[in-house]
Design an enzyme around this catalytic site. Structure first.
Site, PDB file in Angstrom:
ATOM      1  CB  ALA B  18      -0.952  -0.008   1.195  1.00 12.87           C
ATOM      2  N   GLY B  22       0.936   0.722  -5.163  1.00  8.82           N
ATOM      3  CA  GLY B  22      -0.230  -0.075  -4.778  1.00  8.82           C
ATOM      4  C   GLY B  22      -1.472   0.803  -4.674  1.00  8.82           C
ATOM      5  CG  PHE B 122      16.400  16.342  -8.928  1.00 13.01           C
ATOM      6  CD1 PHE B 122      15.727  16.661  -7.763  1.00 13.01           C
ATOM      7  CD2 PHE B 122      17.156  15.171  -8.960  1.00 13.01           C
ATOM      8  CE1 PHE B 122      15.786  15.834  -6.659  1.00 13.01           C
ATOM      9  CE2 PHE B 122      17.223  14.339  -7.856  1.00 13.01           C
ATOM     10  CZ  PHE B 122      16.534  14.663  -6.709  1.00 13.01           C
ATOM     11  CD  GLN B 243      20.221   5.586  -7.562  1.00 11.52           C
ATOM     12  OE1 GLN B 243      19.148   5.712  -6.983  1.00 11.52           O
ATOM     13  NE2 GLN B 243      20.451   6.082  -8.753  1.00 11.52           N
ATOM     14  CG  HIS B 245      23.844   8.753  -0.258  1.00 10.80           C
ATOM     15  ND1 HIS B 245      24.799   9.336   0.529  1.00 10.80           N
ATOM     16  CD2 HIS B 245      23.117   9.767  -0.772  1.00 10.80           C
ATOM     17  CE1 HIS B 245      24.643  10.645   0.485  1.00 10.80           C
ATOM     18  NE2 HIS B 245      23.633  10.928  -0.289  1.00 10.80           N
ATOM     19  CG  LEU B 255      20.893   8.979   3.114  1.00  7.24           C
ATOM     20  CD1 LEU B 255      20.134   9.780   2.079  1.00  7.24           C
ATOM     21  CD2 LEU B 255      22.274   8.635   2.591  1.00  7.24           C
ATOM     22  CB  THR B 257      22.865  15.800   3.366  1.00 12.94           C
ATOM     23  OG1 THR B 257      23.241  16.729   2.368  1.00 12.94           O
ATOM     24  CG2 THR B 257      23.025  16.475   4.678  1.00 12.94           C
ATOM     25  CD  GLU B 258      25.872  13.471  -2.549  1.00 12.69           C
ATOM     26  OE1 GLU B 258      24.723  13.879  -2.800  1.00 12.69           O
ATOM     27  OE2 GLU B 258      26.420  12.549  -3.153  1.00 12.69           O
ATOM     28  NE  ARG B 289      24.531  10.881  -4.531  1.00  9.39           N
ATOM     29  CZ  ARG B 289      23.238  10.648  -4.380  1.00  9.39           C
ATOM     30  NH1 ARG B 289      22.713   9.531  -4.808  1.00  9.39           N
ATOM     31  NH2 ARG B 289      22.471  11.535  -3.806  1.00  9.39           N
ATOM     32  CG  HIS B 356      19.067   5.655  -1.708  1.00  8.49           C
ATOM     33  ND1 HIS B 356      18.490   6.015  -0.512  1.00  8.49           N
ATOM     34  CD2 HIS B 356      18.607   6.536  -2.631  1.00  8.49           C
ATOM     35  CE1 HIS B 356      17.710   7.072  -0.709  1.00  8.49           C
ATOM     36  NE2 HIS B 356      17.758   7.397  -1.982  1.00  8.49           N
ATOM     37  NE  ARG B 397      15.794   5.723  -7.895  1.00  8.17           N
ATOM     38  CZ  ARG B 397      15.739   6.869  -7.205  1.00  8.17           C
ATOM     39  NH1 ARG B 397      14.953   7.848  -7.604  1.00  8.17           N
ATOM     40  NH2 ARG B 397      16.462   7.032  -6.116  1.00  8.17           N
ATOM     41  CB  SER B 402      11.830   6.325  -7.274  1.00 13.86           C
ATOM     42  OG  SER B 402      11.977   7.502  -6.528  1.00 13.86           O
ATOM     43  CG  LEU B 403       8.268   9.911  -5.468  1.00 12.10           C
ATOM     44  CD1 LEU B 403       8.081  11.309  -4.878  1.00 12.10           C
ATOM     45  CD2 LEU B 403       7.505   8.899  -4.622  1.00 12.10           C
TER      46      LEU B 403
END
Lengths: 84, 594
Positions: B18, B22, B122, B243, B245, B255, B257-258, B289, B356, B397, B402-403
């Site tokens: 879900a 889903g 991005f 993937q 990080h 995480l 952050t960078e 990375r 990740h 990716r 992904s979203l």
């Protein structure tokens, strides 16, 4: 529901969350601190564990304070949890 | 429990999971009037989709000119040409439609002054086929995944989707012909095992990032859909591609952050050396990375890791002014204190490259149908989201895809179920007599096992083996050893023992069942990675270096193909990458450089 069942349900809800950070913190809290809580504090923790991660995260980070004084007591303990 | 006592519930469609995909699939099905069940280990808005903060991409062109074809190019390039170009075209063309639909479902996107959806730049999003950056990411502050789940959940409530919360699906039901007829699931509150008999089954179970010791994934991501599919004879595609990080807190995986390196953070090994000076003399700690991750792993592998097990390096910001840390990196200080037990003002943070996202998964076509070894759809079986391999992410990716994947393929799988029902392609068929045997045997084994291995120890061994032998940077001998080791882990996991044998809220049993799924994913990953003798995207091998013949170690002559891992025999086969898009010209193979 007996105590074992209640505790296991709480364990599931503490360690299968949306964010890894909350799995780790609440899981650690449940093992180490939860057994030492007063009944009122334990109830408050159950309520907090039912919150969504993005509601709970600012409370844990001190970016928000709860209205409920018992929740504030539990939160003070939660903020001190160290996951090793 | 005998199979006679397994109750059966009938639905038009059963969706497992879900999270975003889903819930998106469920909207299509419920709004079409189909009797739809959604099974989830947790309340829907607690799914891991919440952790996706960055945004969702769509070439809306709200801020500047953009085109789906440019988005498609970026995605193909990001995938290092391993993505299927029909599915990538489909996804990028559909993106504006599904994002606007989501807006209509009530998603609180950030807006421009004119009231349009605000779009921001991005990494990897470019206009005019890689020419210059373009603003394509749509977000709801830093809560995009959370807001998306809420909008989708509310829409499902309106559509009367039936939710089964705190249920774990255990196995897929297939008949002799291979058609999928539903799943067997366990209700945690009662311990009851129930068959969900359905015309269509949609897997939306998310990824399996918990196969790694260091993972940013929440504990829920145990690859249940992958385990179920593998046990039911479905091959898993491209499982060597994960993937990573570079900087997760060692042990915890949270995480860092960078931005910490951006503010002057320095990576150090056990001799306190600033080792990035050797690997990237100019960029040093701000190298890309993959370069940073590889350097970290090399230091650890060559014995210059820190700590008692020499298995992490240090991220040092102790030389920064405490006022700067407090001001610019407040969240990082809290995370370090909470999850590493150190105050980064006083001591360096232990870090390791951290898993990740899973690019591979259950093979599907762009309609969301699961495809079998012969390339034909498996009747009655659909998948979307991280569990599925469409393949739009290929070997790596692109950020915010992904979203998008969730929305596009969640919706597509729902639409295809509806089409397949209308055309009579699928329908309710009788359950085979032995439909529950395998699952009940697994449960019975757990209930009666004595003197076996602990689930926790087995899982830890699995995670450490994956991290050490099949991490972000891979070595031939380590992979070969890794295959042998993961088979040993599998043997131990087949004899795990749980002390709690009770029915109601037996979380020990659920964790043992999750481990079964992690084992399948770990084997698939290790075996697929060992076999792929090139570097491509997120799969980087020491023995496949950058040469003029094979830039970045990529060997298109021998390895431009998808891996399929088969559980039976722990063996591999391969299938071609689909290079022909739906309507445009092929985006031809090229060296991937940014």
């Amino acid at each position: 529901m007996d105590d074992r069942e209640k505790l296991n349900r709480l364990r599931w809800r503490c360690t299968r969350r949306a964010m890894l950070e909350m799995d780790l913190l609440l899981g650690e809290f449940l093992e180490r601190v939860y057994p030492t809580l007063s009944p009122a504090q334990a109830d408050a923790f159950v309520t907090m564990a039912d919150m969504e991660d993005l509601e709970l995260w600012p409370l844990v980070n001190g970016n928000r304070e709860p209205d409920d004084p018992v929740q504030a007591e539990v939160l003070a303990l939660l903020r001190n949890v160290r996951v090793k | 429990m005998s199979k006679l006592s397994v109750p059966v519930r009938k639905f038009d469609a059963v969706i497992v999971g879900a999270g975003g995909s889903g819930l998106r699939a469920a909207i299509q099905l419920s709004e079409a009037g189909l009797k739809t069940a959604v099974l989830s280990k947790v309340f829907p808005t607690r799914s891991h989709t919440v952790a996706a903060q960055g945004g969702v991409s769509a070439s809306l062109g709200n801020s500047e000119e953009d085109h789906w074809h440019w988005h498609m190019y970026d995605t193909v390039k990001g995938s290092d040409w391993l993505g299927d170009q029909d599915a990538i075209e489909y996804m990028c063309r559909k993106a504006p439609e599904v994002v606007v639909e989501l807006e209509h479902f009530g998603m609180p996107f950030d807006r421009t002054d004119e009231g349009k959806i605000y779009q921001r730049p991005f990494g990897g999003h470019m206009s005019n086929f890689g020419e210059k950056p373009v603003r394509r990411a749509c977000a709801a502050a830093d809560r995009t995944g959370h807001a998306m789940l809420h909008a989708l959940y509310q829409r499902n409530v309106r559509a009367n989707t039936q939710f089964f919360v705190e249920w774990m699906a255990l196995d897929l039901i297939r008949d002799q012909s291979g058609q999928v007829l539903g799943v067997i699931a366990l209700e945690m509150e009662t311990g009851e095992v129930v068959a969900f008999h359905s015309k269509a089954t949609v897997f939306a179970t998310g990824g399996a990032g918990r196969i790694y010791y260091s993972s940013t994934n929440a504990f829920i991501n145990t690859g249940d859909g992958l385990g179920m599919a593998a046990r039911a004879g479905i091959a898993l595609e491209d499982m060597e591609f994960w993937q990573f990080h570079p900087t997760g807190v060692a042990g915890a995986g949270v995480l860092i952050t960078e931005g910490v390196r951006g503010e002057g953070g320095i990576l150090r090994n056990s001799t306190n050396e600033r080792f990035m000076e050797r690997y990237a003399p100019n960029a040093k700690d701000l190298a890309s990375r993959d370069v940073v991750s590889r350097a970290m792993v090399t230091e650890i592998n060559e014995g210059r890791g820190c700590g008692p097990n020499k298995d992490f390096v240090l991220l040092d910001i102790t030389h920064l002014d405490p006022a700067t840390i407090m001001k610019r990196l407040p969240g990082i200080r809290e995370i370090s204190i909470q999850f590493a037990g150190i105050d980064p003002i006083k001591a360096p943070i232990p870090v390791v490259p951290t898993c990740h996202y899973q690019m591979g998964g259950v093979p599907t076509n762009y309609k969301g149908q699961v495809v079998g070894d012969d390339g034909a759809p498996v009747r009655g079986f659909y998948a979307a989201g991280e569990v599925a391999c469409a393949s739009v992410h290929g070997a790596n990716r692109l950020g915010t895809n992904s979203l998008l994947d969730l929305l596009v393929f969640g919706k597509a799988s729902g639409d295809t179920v509806i089409d397949d029902l209308r055309s009579g392609e699928i329908g309710l068929r009788d359950l085979p007599a032995d439909f529950a045997d395998r699952t009940l045997a697994r449960l019975n084994r757990l209930n009666t096992q004595t003197g076996g291995a602990s689930v926790n120890e087995c899982r830890l061994e699995l995670q450490r083996t994956m991290q050490k032998h099949c991490g972000v940077f891979r070595f031939k001998d380590m992979l070969v050893e890794g295959v042998a080791k993961i088979v040993e882990v599998e043997k131990a996991a087949a004899h795990t023992e749980i002390k709690d044998k009770s029915q109601v809220w037996n979380t020990a049993r659920v964790e043992a069942l999750e481990l079964d799924n992690l084992v399948e994913v770990a084997k698939a990953t290790m075996v697929s990675a060992e076999a792929r003798k090139e570097s491509r995207g997120a799969h980087v091998r020491d023995d496949a270096p950058d040469t003029p013949a094979n830039p970045n170690g990529r060997d298109d002559v021998n390895w431009h193909k998808h891996t399929l891992w088969h559980r039976e025999g722990n063996r591999l086969s391969y299938k071609p990458v689909i290079m022909k898009p739906l309507s445009v010209e092929t985006i031809a193979l090229k060296t991937r450089s940014y």
